[in-house]
Design an enzyme around this catalytic site. Sequence first.
Site, PDB file in Angstrom:
ATOM      1  N   THR A  33       0.847  -1.205   0.000  1.00 40.21           N
ATOM      2  CA  THR A  33       0.000   0.000   0.000  1.00 40.21           C
ATOM      3  C   THR A  33       0.879   1.250   0.000  1.00 40.21           C
ATOM      4  OG1 THR A  33      -1.961   0.998   1.037  1.00 40.21           O
ATOM      5  CG2 THR A  33      -0.289   0.133   2.529  1.00 40.21           C
ATOM      6  N   ASN A  34       0.336   2.389   0.342  1.00 41.24           N
ATOM      7  CA  ASN A  34       1.109   3.631   0.412  1.00 41.24           C
ATOM      8  C   ASN A  34       0.610   4.469   1.580  1.00 41.24           C
ATOM      9  OD1 ASN A  34      -1.068   5.503  -0.584  1.00 41.24           O
ATOM     10  ND2 ASN A  34      -0.955   4.052  -2.286  1.00 41.24           N
ATOM     11  N   HIS A  35       1.183   5.660   1.747  1.00 41.51           N
ATOM     12  CA  HIS A  35       0.900   6.457   2.942  1.00 41.51           C
ATOM     13  C   HIS A  35      -0.371   7.318   2.888  1.00 41.51           C
ATOM     14  CE1 HIS A  35       4.569   5.420   4.987  1.00 41.51           C
ATOM     15  NE2 HIS A  35       5.296   5.776   3.944  1.00 41.51           N
ATOM     16  N   SER A  36      -1.142   7.208   1.825  1.00 38.45           N
ATOM     17  CA  SER A  36      -2.320   8.082   1.730  1.00 38.45           C
ATOM     18  C   SER A  36      -3.298   7.808   2.871  1.00 38.45           C
ATOM     19  CB  SER A  36      -3.026   7.853   0.388  1.00 38.45           C
ATOM     20  OG  SER A  36      -4.237   8.573   0.370  1.00 38.45           O
ATOM     21  N   ALA A 100      -4.620   7.608  -3.952  1.00 37.31           N
ATOM     22  CA  ALA A 100      -3.265   7.147  -4.276  1.00 37.31           C
ATOM     23  C   ALA A 100      -3.390   5.686  -4.700  1.00 37.31           C
ATOM     24  CB  ALA A 100      -2.355   7.288  -3.072  1.00 37.31           C
TER      25      ALA A 100
END
Length: 222
Positions: A33-36, A100
């Site tokens: 995943t990512n930091h959004s 994101a």
Amino acid sequence: LKEIAMEKDMKGVNVLVTAGATQEAIDPVRYITNHSTGKMGYALARDCMLRGANVTLVSGQSALTPPPFTTVISVTSAKEMFDAVTEHAESQDIIIKAAAVADYRPASIAAEKMKKKEDALTIELERTDDILKYLGEHKHPQQFLCGFSMETEHMLENSRKKLEKKHLDMIVANNLKQAGAGFGTDTNVVTMITPQEEIALELMSKEEAAHAIVSQILKNRS
Ligand code: CTP
Ligand code: CA
């Protein structure tokens, strides 16, 4: 109260907002995943709702409570977001893609929890579909498409390339390295880029930035 009294300048306007991060499964336990956090996208959905729009919020992973009086569609992967967005795109006057989205996903998802073996592990990744690019290629002339762009260098040049490549009406760029901008913060520093102009906003709360972005969209649409 001031917000409730906001001018209803989006009555009857259909808006779809995407927000949050996608999750791409590796096995039943792990994912990429990512930091959004979804803050910017949720603020945009809320601002449109307060202005009287019919808001559909397609949300990836986010711990936030969605704004009231919006239709919320929760998704997990980029593929699910693609399906949800394209299913609802046709009837939208404005689409704002603040999510994101993962650019890559594991080429296969292990059915069982992967056990550790060798010292190093390589996971093969494959590209996801670019939702925004698809929307740009299939949009009807009256539809306004706004993307987001997160960069750590060459923000303006890279973002303008995305604007052109994806046939967008506007792209909202932010530089992750700028203080007060980016993931998880309550503030943002963005530049709104259209085919004609670049409008740089100063540091402000994500709610204020959302209001300014939506105002600019309405101005450019008329
Ligand atoms: N986007 C999308 N589908 C994808 C990837 C991105 O719809 N599979 C959208 C994002 O929601 C955002 C915009 O495209 O509105 C730009 O995302 P960004 O990650 O900044 O740019 P990319 O085009 O993916 O390019 P790169 O990550 O290589 O910089
Ligand atoms: Ca990307």
